[in-house]
Design a protein around this motif. Structure first.
Motif, short mmCIF file in Angstrom:
data_model
loop_
_atom_site.label_atom_id
_atom_site.label_comp_id
_atom_site.label_asym_id
_atom_site.label_seq_id
_atom_site.Cartn_x
_atom_site.Cartn_y
_atom_site.Cartn_z
N TRP A 61 0.88 -1.16 0.05
CA TRP A 61 0.10 -0.13 0.13
C TRP A 61 0.87 1.45 -0.05
N LEU A 62 1.78 1.30 0.79
CA LEU A 62 2.70 2.36 0.70
C LEU A 62 3.51 2.52 -0.45
N ASP A 63 3.86 1.67 -1.22
CA ASP A 63 4.59 1.79 -2.59
C ASP A 63 3.56 2.48 -3.49
N GLY A 64 1.90 1.87 -3.36
CA GLY A 64 1.11 2.57 -4.31
C GLY A 64 0.41 4.00 -4.19
N ILE A 65 0.78 4.33 -2.86
CA ILE A 65 0.03 5.77 -2.26
C ILE A 65 0.08 6.78 -3.29
N PHE A 66 1.12 6.95 -4.10
CA PHE A 66 1.13 8.18 -5.10
C PHE A 66 0.54 7.89 -6.18
N ASP A 67 0.09 6.58 -6.68
CA ASP A 67 -0.49 6.35 -7.68
C ASP A 67 -1.99 6.21 -7.76
N ALA A 68 -2.40 5.97 -6.68
CA ALA A 68 -3.73 5.76 -6.48
C ALA A 68 -4.67 7.18 -6.36
N ALA A 69 -5.75 7.05 -6.97
CA ALA A 69 -6.64 8.46 -7.18
C ALA A 69 -7.50 8.58 -5.66
N ASN A 70 -7.67 7.37 -4.97
CA ASN A 70 -8.36 7.53 -3.72
C ASN A 70 -8.15 6.41 -2.70
N VAL A 71 -8.53 6.49 -1.59
CA VAL A 71 -8.23 5.50 -0.59
C VAL A 71 -8.79 4.11 -1.13
#
Length: 50
Positions: free
Chosen positions: A31-41
Motif C-alpha cells: 500500500w505504501l508503494d502505491g500511495i502516490f499512484d492511487a486516485a483515492n483510498v
C-alpha cells in the motif's frame, strides 16, 4: 500509513482504518508503494466491504 493517507486524501474512513490495523507488514509495504499512484483510498486498499 494513516497519516500519509490523511495528507494525500483527507480523513480516512473508519472501515479503511480497520483494514490498515489488521494488515500485515507485507501488505502495508504494498500500500505504501502505491500511495502516490492511487486516485483515492478505495483505489489503494480496495472498496469498503460489508
Amino acid at each position: 500509513m494513516k497519516r500519509l493517507l490523511t495528507r494525500r486524501f483527507g480523513p480516512v474512513p473508519a472501515w479503511a482504518e480497520r483494514r490498515i490495523d489488521a494488515a500485515g507488514i507485507a501488505q502495508l509495504d504494498v500500500w505504501l508503494d502505491g500511495i502516490f499512484d492511487a486516485a483515492n483510498v478505495e483505489d489503494l486498499i480496495g472498496p469498503e466491504c460489508g
